[in-house]
Design a protein around this motif. Sequence first.
Motif, PDB file in Angstrom:
ATOM      1  N   THR A  52       0.887  -1.424  -0.056  1.00 28.46           N
ATOM      2  CA  THR A  52       0.099  -0.133   0.083  1.00 28.46           C
ATOM      3  C   THR A  52       0.691   1.339   0.221  1.00 28.46           C
ATOM      4  O   THR A  52       0.535   2.304  -0.863  1.00 28.46           O
ATOM      5  N   ILE A 127      -7.823   0.715   0.912  1.00 28.48           N
ATOM      6  CA  ILE A 127      -6.918   0.001  -0.111  1.00 28.48           C
ATOM      7  C   ILE A 127      -6.280  -1.081   0.727  1.00 28.48           C
ATOM      8  O   ILE A 127      -6.360  -2.260   0.053  1.00 28.48           O
ATOM      9  N   ILE A 128      -6.129  -1.241   2.069  1.00 27.90           N
ATOM     10  CA  ILE A 128      -5.866  -2.568   2.612  1.00 27.90           C
ATOM     11  C   ILE A 128      -6.806  -3.483   2.483  1.00 27.90           C
ATOM     12  O   ILE A 128      -6.529  -4.646   2.204  1.00 27.90           O
ATOM     13  N   THR A 130      -9.343  -3.835   0.536  1.00 22.50           N
ATOM     14  CA  THR A 130      -9.776  -4.503  -0.591  1.00 22.50           C
ATOM     15  C   THR A 130      -8.391  -4.967  -1.589  1.00 22.50           C
ATOM     16  O   THR A 130      -8.661  -4.960  -2.901  1.00 22.50           O
ATOM     17  N   THR A 131      -7.308  -4.906  -1.134  1.00 22.30           N
ATOM     18  CA  THR A 131      -6.185  -5.469  -1.842  1.00 22.30           C
ATOM     19  C   THR A 131      -6.717  -7.039  -2.288  1.00 22.30           C
ATOM     20  O   THR A 131      -6.441  -7.434  -3.173  1.00 22.30           O
ATOM     21  N   SER A 420     -10.415   4.070  -3.635  1.00 21.67           N
ATOM     22  CA  SER A 420      -9.656   3.180  -2.991  1.00 21.67           C
ATOM     23  C   SER A 420      -9.675   1.688  -3.626  1.00 21.67           C
ATOM     24  O   SER A 420      -8.784   1.145  -3.755  1.00 21.67           O
ATOM     25  N   SER A 424      -6.295  -0.003  -5.370  1.00 19.26           N
ATOM     26  CA  SER A 424      -5.852  -1.459  -4.776  1.00 19.26           C
ATOM     27  C   SER A 424      -5.968  -2.383  -5.945  1.00 19.26           C
ATOM     28  O   SER A 424      -5.084  -3.595  -5.840  1.00 19.26           O
ATOM     29  N   GLN A 425      -6.709  -2.309  -6.894  1.00 23.49           N
ATOM     30  CA  GLN A 425      -7.011  -3.500  -7.977  1.00 23.49           C
ATOM     31  C   GLN A 425      -6.462  -2.932  -9.131  1.00 23.49           C
ATOM     32  O   GLN A 425      -6.603  -3.538 -10.069  1.00 23.49           O
ATOM     33  N   ARG A 429      -2.748  -9.429  -8.066  1.00 23.94           N
ATOM     34  CA  ARG A 429      -2.611  -9.838  -7.003  1.00 23.94           C
ATOM     35  C   ARG A 429      -2.259 -11.142  -6.972  1.00 23.94           C
ATOM     36  O   ARG A 429      -2.963 -11.836  -7.547  1.00 23.94           O
TER      37      ARG A 429
END
Length: 439
Positions: A52, A127-128, A130-131, A420, A424-425, A429
Amino acid sequence: MSIAFYLLNFLVATTPALAIAGGDFAEPAIALLGAAMLAIAAIGHSPVLSSTAQLLKRFVPALLFPLLWMTCQIVPVPQTLAHPVWSATAIALNDASLRAHISLDPGATLRSLTWYLTLVTVLISAIIVTTDRHQAKTVHFVLTAVTTFISITVLISQFHAFAGLIPTEHAAAAPFAALPVVAILLNGAIIVRAIERYLNRNEIDAPARRALLLEGCSGLGGLALSVAAIVILGRNDLLAVAAAGLTMFPLVALARHLGILPSISAGAFGAIIAMLVGAILVRLHAPSHPGLLGFAVSNAHDSITLTQRALADSPSLGSGIGTFELLSRAYQDFGAAPEPTAASTATSIVIEWGTPALIVLLGFAAQLFFFMLRGAIRRGRDWFFSATAAAALPTLLCEAFLDPSLSSYLVQTVVVVLISLGLSQTFGRTSGLADSTME
């Protein structure tokens, strides 16, 4: 992280209740939830925190600028930089030692600074959370359901028995215009996602086919309800900007299908979106009002007149973020109720932040737009998240010139969660962590 995930969904899910109830408790409630989310999400997830931090590193100037700008407006400055009211006050009080500030009301600007830090907290924690792509999908669903529910609320309010469901106050009614626009984009993403998943499966069994059909129908239903809500509100201008935002999905899909380089396609599509938004703004420009007020769509004549007066006297460094409510008392007509917000978010920024700040903020928004658009083009199967957030940026920026919706705490919270999710996407991942392609 599961607790933070539930808190994030709870924060988004309570938006309709806060919008309907109004009041001053929304800001502290969101601040409390945001702080709790960040504290819980950060515990024991150092790899996610590292990714992040790496993601947000490129946006450090954009994140620091509002903080530094508000701090400069609060601290004492020389009279040459201060708001003219401080010089007049010093003369009236015969006190040459009176400390001057850029902000007309440092206390109000300090409260705005606290709120900004709340939004940054929500941004980082979201963000954390929805990672992980599965949690991101759930948050996307909750955002879609909540914004669509706001659209349903607008429709229900047309019945006589529910006539008071939507606040009539100019500022309190702002979320009911902005969130249906967001709902159009979120439901559009669901429709495009269902279509692509169906077309990309060579062999699809009956249960999967029914699930995709149900998903697509729910998106169509939500889209129809959101469009109906905007039509009921008489905001055809918002339909135009929402339609411009929806063009993002076929453009990104085309770039991905043709294999165009992300940097080239992002620049080309950014130019297309900019031309669409620019054409809409020019088309909606009303020659009866000068400058930025020509774009404002408001039935409140007092709001237009008051904002025009405030703009005429606005210093280049602004009157202080969060001070418009105080200014409205000075510029209002005799006997009129003070307006807590300007005629549009753009005029509010010019009055409170200053014209240079508006240009800087638009530049940072463009940086964020191109970053998420580029990420959507090179992303794998979950490109819809970044594409939706990228589509929302020019749409909502266009709306910022039309009405004061983005000045609402609730709209800002929903938009921050959506951004966010898009950030995050942006990258692929693996097990919920950023892959090695992250720059």
